[in-house]
Design an enzyme around this catalytic site. Sequence first.
Site, short mmCIF file in Angstrom:
data_model
loop_
_atom_site.label_atom_id
_atom_site.label_comp_id
_atom_site.label_asym_id
_atom_site.label_seq_id
_atom_site.Cartn_x
_atom_site.Cartn_y
_atom_site.Cartn_z
N ASN A 91 0.80 -1.23 0.00
CA ASN A 91 0.00 0.00 0.00
C ASN A 91 0.83 1.28 0.00
O ASN A 91 0.35 2.33 -0.42
CB ASN A 91 -0.93 -0.01 1.22
CG ASN A 91 -1.61 1.32 1.43
OD1 ASN A 91 -2.55 1.66 0.71
ND2 ASN A 91 -1.11 2.12 2.37
N SER A 141 -3.83 2.92 -8.51
CA SER A 141 -4.54 4.20 -8.61
C SER A 141 -5.24 4.30 -9.96
O SER A 141 -4.79 3.68 -10.93
CB SER A 141 -3.54 5.36 -8.49
OG SER A 141 -4.22 6.60 -8.58
N TYR A 155 4.19 9.92 -10.93
CA TYR A 155 3.28 9.02 -10.19
C TYR A 155 2.39 8.25 -11.15
O TYR A 155 2.16 7.05 -10.97
CB TYR A 155 2.46 9.89 -9.24
CG TYR A 155 1.42 9.19 -8.41
CD1 TYR A 155 1.77 8.47 -7.26
CD2 TYR A 155 0.06 9.27 -8.74
CE1 TYR A 155 0.80 7.86 -6.48
CE2 TYR A 155 -0.91 8.66 -7.96
CZ TYR A 155 -0.53 7.95 -6.83
OH TYR A 155 -1.50 7.34 -6.06
N ALA A 157 3.10 7.42 -14.23
CA ALA A 157 3.94 6.40 -14.88
C ALA A 157 4.16 5.22 -13.93
O ALA A 157 4.10 4.05 -14.33
CB ALA A 157 5.29 7.00 -15.29
N LYS A 159 2.20 4.23 -11.35
CA LYS A 159 0.99 3.44 -11.08
C LYS A 159 0.54 2.66 -12.31
O LYS A 159 0.01 1.54 -12.17
CB LYS A 159 -0.13 4.35 -10.56
CG LYS A 159 0.13 4.93 -9.16
CD LYS A 159 0.18 3.85 -8.07
CE LYS A 159 0.20 4.44 -6.67
NZ LYS A 159 0.25 3.43 -5.61
#
Length: 256
Positions: A91, A141, A155, A157, A159
Amino acid sequence: MAFSMNGKNVLITGGGKGIGKSITETFLKEGANVVFSGRNVQTGESTEKEFSTYPGKIKFIKSDVSLEEDTKKLFKETEKFLGSIDIVVLNAGYFPQKRISDMSSENWDEVININLKGVFLNTKEAMNYLKTGGSIVITSSITGNRVGNPGLSHYSAAKAGVNGFMRTAALELSGLGININAVEPGNIMTPGMENVLGEKYIKDQESIIPLGKLGKPEDIAYAVIFLASDEAKYITGQSIIVDGGQILPESALDLK
Ligand code: NAP
Protein backbone atom coordinates in the site's frame (compact mmCIF):
# COMPACT_ATOMS: atom_id res chain seq x y z
CA MET A 1 -18.59 -15.89 7.44
CA ALA A 2 -17.54 -14.63 4.01
CA PHE A 3 -14.26 -12.69 3.87
CA SER A 4 -13.24 -13.77 7.38
CA MET A 5 -9.60 -13.05 8.16
CA ASN A 6 -9.63 -15.05 11.39
CA GLY A 7 -6.07 -16.03 12.30
CA LYS A 8 -4.56 -14.82 9.00
CA ASN A 9 -1.11 -13.25 9.22
CA VAL A 10 -0.89 -10.04 7.21
CA LEU A 11 1.98 -7.72 6.26
CA ILE A 12 0.95 -4.21 5.12
CA THR A 13 3.41 -1.63 3.76
CA GLY A 14 2.51 1.95 4.65
CA GLY A 15 -0.09 0.70 7.13
CA GLY A 16 0.21 3.48 9.73
CA LYS A 17 -1.83 6.30 8.22
CA GLY A 18 -4.42 7.18 5.58
CA ILE A 19 -5.71 4.29 3.48
CA GLY A 20 -3.10 1.91 4.95
CA LYS A 21 -4.23 2.63 8.52
CA SER A 22 -7.79 1.74 7.56
CA ILE A 23 -6.57 -1.46 5.88
CA THR A 24 -4.66 -2.35 9.07
CA GLU A 25 -7.74 -1.74 11.25
CA THR A 26 -10.11 -3.62 8.92
CA PHE A 27 -7.89 -6.72 8.94
CA LEU A 28 -7.67 -6.53 12.76
CA LYS A 29 -11.47 -6.16 13.05
CA GLU A 30 -11.87 -9.29 10.91
CA GLY A 31 -9.61 -11.30 13.24
CA ALA A 32 -6.19 -11.08 11.53
CA ASN A 33 -2.72 -10.49 12.99
CA VAL A 34 -0.93 -7.54 11.37
CA VAL A 35 2.60 -6.24 10.91
CA PHE A 36 2.75 -2.89 9.14
CA SER A 37 5.62 -0.74 7.91
CA GLY A 38 6.38 2.92 7.26
CA ARG A 39 9.30 5.33 7.61
CA ASN A 40 7.87 7.60 10.31
CA VAL A 41 8.43 5.95 13.70
CA GLN A 42 6.15 8.34 15.61
CA THR A 43 3.19 7.64 13.29
CA GLY A 44 3.89 3.90 13.27
CA GLU A 45 4.16 3.60 17.05
CA SER A 46 1.06 5.70 17.61
CA THR A 47 -1.02 3.49 15.26
CA GLU A 48 0.40 0.35 16.88
CA LYS A 49 -0.67 1.68 20.31
CA GLU A 50 -4.11 2.80 19.06
CA PHE A 51 -4.92 -0.67 17.66
CA SER A 52 -3.37 -2.71 20.50
CA THR A 53 -6.81 -3.37 22.03
CA TYR A 54 -7.84 -5.64 19.12
CA PRO A 55 -7.38 -9.35 19.92
CA GLY A 56 -4.98 -9.90 16.99
CA LYS A 57 -1.24 -9.29 17.24
CA ILE A 58 0.01 -5.95 15.88
CA LYS A 59 3.52 -4.60 15.32
CA PHE A 60 5.04 -1.61 13.52
CA ILE A 61 8.39 -2.09 11.76
CA LYS A 62 10.29 0.89 10.35
CA SER A 63 11.08 0.10 6.73
CA ASP A 64 11.42 1.96 3.43
CA VAL A 65 9.79 0.09 0.53
CA SER A 66 12.31 1.46 -1.97
CA LEU A 67 15.33 -0.06 -0.18
CA GLU A 68 16.11 -3.74 -0.85
CA GLU A 69 17.84 -4.29 2.50
CA ASP A 70 14.88 -2.79 4.40
CA THR A 71 12.49 -5.04 2.48
CA LYS A 72 14.45 -8.21 3.27
CA LYS A 73 14.60 -7.23 6.96
CA LEU A 74 10.87 -6.39 7.03
CA PHE A 75 9.80 -9.84 5.79
CA LYS A 76 12.30 -11.65 8.03
CA GLU A 77 11.16 -9.78 11.15
CA THR A 78 7.49 -10.19 10.21
CA GLU A 79 7.84 -13.95 9.91
CA LYS A 80 9.71 -14.05 13.21
CA PHE A 81 6.88 -12.11 14.93
CA LEU A 82 3.87 -13.81 13.28
CA GLY A 83 5.32 -17.29 12.57
CA SER A 84 4.24 -17.17 8.90
CA ILE A 85 2.81 -14.73 6.34
CA ASP A 86 -0.49 -15.40 4.48
CA ILE A 87 -1.28 -12.03 2.90
CA VAL A 88 0.89 -9.10 1.75
CA VAL A 89 -0.68 -5.69 1.06
CA LEU A 90 1.58 -3.33 -0.89
CA ASN A 91 0.00 0.00 0.00
CA ALA A 92 2.90 2.43 0.59
CA GLY A 93 2.84 5.31 -1.88
CA TYR A 94 3.92 8.91 -2.39
CA PHE A 95 2.38 11.57 -4.65
CA PRO A 96 4.17 14.96 -4.56
CA GLN A 97 3.04 17.37 -7.29
CA LYS A 98 5.57 18.69 -9.83
CA ARG A 99 4.95 19.70 -13.44
CA ILE A 100 7.25 18.05 -16.00
CA SER A 101 8.92 21.41 -16.76
CA ASP A 102 9.97 21.79 -13.09
CA MET A 103 10.73 18.13 -12.42
CA SER A 104 14.34 17.07 -11.73
CA SER A 105 15.53 13.54 -12.43
CA GLU A 106 15.85 13.16 -8.64
CA ASN A 107 12.12 14.03 -8.24
CA TRP A 108 11.31 11.43 -10.92
CA ASP A 109 13.51 8.71 -9.39
CA GLU A 110 12.14 9.20 -5.87
CA VAL A 111 8.53 8.74 -6.95
CA ILE A 112 9.29 5.80 -9.27
CA ASN A 113 11.41 4.13 -6.59
CA ILE A 114 8.72 4.31 -3.90
CA ASN A 115 5.63 3.58 -6.01
CA LEU A 116 6.98 1.15 -8.64
CA LYS A 117 10.34 -0.29 -7.59
CA GLY A 118 8.90 -0.71 -4.07
CA VAL A 119 6.16 -2.97 -5.46
CA PHE A 120 8.73 -5.05 -7.38
CA LEU A 121 11.09 -5.42 -4.39
CA ASN A 122 8.31 -6.39 -1.97
CA THR A 123 6.63 -8.79 -4.41
CA LYS A 124 9.98 -10.51 -5.00
CA GLU A 125 10.54 -10.88 -1.26
CA ALA A 126 6.93 -12.02 -0.70
CA MET A 127 7.59 -14.95 -3.06
CA ASN A 128 10.12 -16.28 -0.52
CA TYR A 129 7.56 -16.27 2.30
CA LEU A 130 4.01 -16.80 0.97
CA LYS A 131 2.87 -20.39 0.60
CA THR A 132 0.31 -21.88 -1.81
CA GLY A 133 -2.95 -20.02 -1.18
CA GLY A 134 -1.13 -16.78 -0.30
CA SER A 135 -2.29 -13.43 -1.69
CA ILE A 136 -0.75 -10.11 -2.64
CA VAL A 137 -2.93 -7.00 -3.00
CA ILE A 138 -1.52 -3.71 -4.30
CA THR A 139 -2.96 -0.23 -3.80
CA SER A 140 -2.60 1.15 -7.31
CA SER A 141 -4.54 4.20 -8.61
CA ILE A 142 -6.89 5.39 -11.34
CA THR A 143 -4.15 8.00 -11.99
CA GLY A 144 -1.97 6.75 -14.81
CA ASN A 145 -4.21 3.72 -15.45
CA ARG A 146 -7.51 5.47 -16.36
CA VAL A 147 -6.86 9.23 -16.12
CA GLY A 148 -4.03 11.77 -16.27
CA ASN A 149 -3.32 14.37 -13.58
CA PRO A 150 -1.12 17.44 -14.27
CA GLY A 151 1.74 17.51 -11.75
CA LEU A 152 1.68 13.74 -11.30
CA SER A 153 3.39 12.44 -14.46
CA HIS A 154 5.99 10.51 -12.43
CA TYR A 155 3.28 9.02 -10.19
CA SER A 156 1.06 8.26 -13.22
CA ALA A 157 3.94 6.40 -14.88
CA ALA A 158 4.62 4.48 -11.67
CA LYS A 159 0.99 3.44 -11.08
CA ALA A 160 0.47 2.42 -14.73
CA GLY A 161 3.70 0.44 -14.35
CA VAL A 162 2.34 -1.20 -11.20
CA ASN A 163 -0.67 -2.59 -13.10
CA GLY A 164 1.54 -3.86 -15.94
CA PHE A 165 3.91 -5.45 -13.42
CA MET A 166 0.95 -7.01 -11.59
CA ARG A 167 -0.41 -8.73 -14.72
CA THR A 168 2.92 -10.40 -15.52
CA ALA A 169 3.58 -11.18 -11.85
CA ALA A 170 0.18 -12.95 -11.77
CA LEU A 171 1.47 -15.37 -14.42
CA GLU A 172 4.83 -15.92 -12.70
CA LEU A 173 3.22 -16.39 -9.26
CA SER A 174 0.44 -18.68 -10.48
CA GLY A 175 2.83 -21.66 -10.40
CA LEU A 176 3.38 -20.98 -6.70
CA GLY A 177 -0.39 -20.89 -6.02
CA ILE A 178 -0.23 -17.19 -5.12
CA ASN A 179 -2.67 -14.63 -6.53
CA ILE A 180 -1.89 -10.94 -6.99
CA ASN A 181 -4.44 -8.19 -7.64
CA ALA A 182 -4.82 -4.45 -7.26
CA VAL A 183 -7.30 -1.85 -6.11
CA GLU A 184 -7.40 1.44 -8.02
CA PRO A 185 -8.65 4.17 -5.67
CA GLY A 186 -10.10 7.37 -7.04
CA ASN A 187 -9.86 10.38 -4.73
CA ILE A 188 -9.84 9.25 -1.12
CA MET A 189 -9.72 11.61 1.90
CA THR A 190 -6.35 10.93 3.60
CA PRO A 191 -3.54 12.96 5.22
CA GLY A 192 -1.62 12.54 1.93
CA MET A 193 -4.51 14.07 0.03
CA GLU A 194 -5.02 16.94 2.51
CA ASN A 195 -1.36 17.83 3.10
CA VAL A 196 0.11 17.27 -0.36
CA LEU A 197 -2.72 18.12 -2.76
CA GLY A 198 -4.69 20.62 -0.63
CA GLU A 199 -8.18 22.05 -0.13
CA LYS A 200 -8.73 23.51 -3.62
CA TYR A 201 -7.79 20.20 -5.26
CA ILE A 202 -10.26 18.37 -2.98
CA LYS A 203 -13.14 20.79 -3.80
CA ASP A 204 -12.42 20.53 -7.56
CA GLN A 205 -12.40 16.72 -7.39
CA GLU A 206 -15.72 16.60 -5.49
CA SER A 207 -17.39 18.53 -8.31
CA ILE A 208 -16.45 15.89 -10.93
CA ILE A 209 -17.25 12.73 -8.94
CA PRO A 210 -20.72 11.34 -9.87
CA LEU A 211 -21.35 10.13 -6.29
CA GLY A 212 -20.57 13.74 -5.19
CA LYS A 213 -17.87 13.19 -2.57
CA LEU A 214 -14.39 11.85 -2.02
CA GLY A 215 -14.09 8.25 -0.88
CA LYS A 216 -13.22 7.15 2.65
CA PRO A 217 -10.16 4.99 3.43
CA GLU A 218 -12.55 2.15 4.46
CA ASP A 219 -13.95 2.08 0.91
CA ILE A 220 -10.51 0.91 -0.24
CA ALA A 221 -9.92 -1.36 2.76
CA TYR A 222 -13.07 -3.40 2.01
CA ALA A 223 -11.97 -3.98 -1.60
CA VAL A 224 -8.51 -5.03 -0.36
CA ILE A 225 -10.07 -7.46 2.17
CA PHE A 226 -12.19 -9.00 -0.60
CA LEU A 227 -9.20 -9.53 -2.93
CA ALA A 228 -7.16 -11.01 -0.04
CA SER A 229 -9.97 -13.36 1.02
CA ASP A 230 -10.31 -17.10 0.47
CA GLU A 231 -13.41 -16.27 -1.63
CA ALA A 232 -11.25 -14.39 -4.19
CA LYS A 233 -8.57 -17.06 -4.67
CA TYR A 234 -9.59 -17.66 -8.33
CA ILE A 235 -9.08 -13.97 -9.18
CA THR A 236 -5.57 -12.99 -10.28
CA GLY A 237 -3.94 -10.22 -12.33
CA GLN A 238 -7.02 -7.98 -12.01
CA SER A 239 -7.79 -4.56 -10.58
CA ILE A 240 -10.94 -3.16 -8.99
CA ILE A 241 -11.70 0.55 -9.47
CA VAL A 242 -13.13 2.23 -6.33
CA ASP A 243 -13.75 5.84 -7.38
CA GLY A 244 -17.40 6.89 -6.88
CA GLY A 245 -17.84 6.70 -10.66
CA GLN A 246 -15.15 9.31 -11.34
CA ILE A 247 -13.86 7.79 -14.58
CA LEU A 248 -17.33 7.24 -16.09
CA PRO A 249 -18.51 10.61 -17.54
CA GLU A 250 -17.59 11.18 -21.17
CA SER A 251 -17.94 14.95 -20.67
CA ALA A 252 -18.74 17.49 -17.93
CA LEU A 253 -22.33 17.61 -19.31
CA ASP A 254 -22.84 14.03 -18.13
CA LEU A 255 -22.55 15.20 -14.51
CA LYS A 256 -25.63 17.44 -14.68
P1 NAP B 1 -0.70 8.84 2.83
O1 NAP B 1 -1.79 9.29 3.73
O2 NAP B 1 0.36 9.80 2.43
O3 NAP B 1 -0.03 7.53 3.42
C1 NAP B 1 1.02 6.93 2.70
C2 NAP B 1 1.55 5.74 3.47
O4 NAP B 1 2.67 5.20 2.75
C3 NAP B 1 2.08 6.16 4.84
O5 NAP B 1 1.82 5.14 5.78
C4 NAP B 1 3.58 6.28 4.61
O6 NAP B 1 4.30 6.01 5.79
C5 NAP B 1 3.82 5.18 3.59
N1 NAP B 1 5.03 5.41 2.79
C6 NAP B 1 5.29 6.40 1.90
N2 NAP B 1 6.51 6.25 1.38
C7 NAP B 1 7.04 5.12 1.95
C8 NAP B 1 8.27 4.42 1.81
N3 NAP B 1 9.24 4.86 0.99
N4 NAP B 1 8.46 3.29 2.54
C9 NAP B 1 7.50 2.84 3.37
N5 NAP B 1 6.31 3.46 3.55
C10 NAP B 1 6.09 4.58 2.84
O7 NAP B 1 -1.32 8.31 1.44
P2 NAP B 1 -2.69 7.57 1.11
O8 NAP B 1 -3.54 8.55 0.43
O9 NAP B 1 -3.19 6.84 2.29
O10 NAP B 1 -2.15 6.55 -0.01
C11 NAP B 1 -2.02 5.15 0.23
C12 NAP B 1 -1.90 4.44 -1.11
O11 NAP B 1 -3.06 4.71 -1.89
C13 NAP B 1 -0.71 4.91 -1.96
O12 NAP B 1 -0.17 3.84 -2.67
C14 NAP B 1 -1.36 5.90 -2.91
O13 NAP B 1 -0.62 6.05 -4.09
C15 NAP B 1 -2.69 5.22 -3.15
N6 NAP B 1 -3.74 6.10 -3.64
C16 NAP B 1 -4.27 7.08 -2.84
C17 NAP B 1 -5.29 7.87 -3.33
C18 NAP B 1 -5.96 8.92 -2.51
O14 NAP B 1 -6.87 9.57 -3.01
N7 NAP B 1 -5.59 9.14 -1.27
C19 NAP B 1 -5.77 7.69 -4.64
C20 NAP B 1 -5.20 6.68 -5.43
C21 NAP B 1 -4.20 5.88 -4.91
P3 NAP B 1 5.53 6.96 6.30
O15 NAP B 1 5.07 8.38 6.09
O16 NAP B 1 5.69 6.55 7.72
O17 NAP B 1 6.69 6.57 5.43
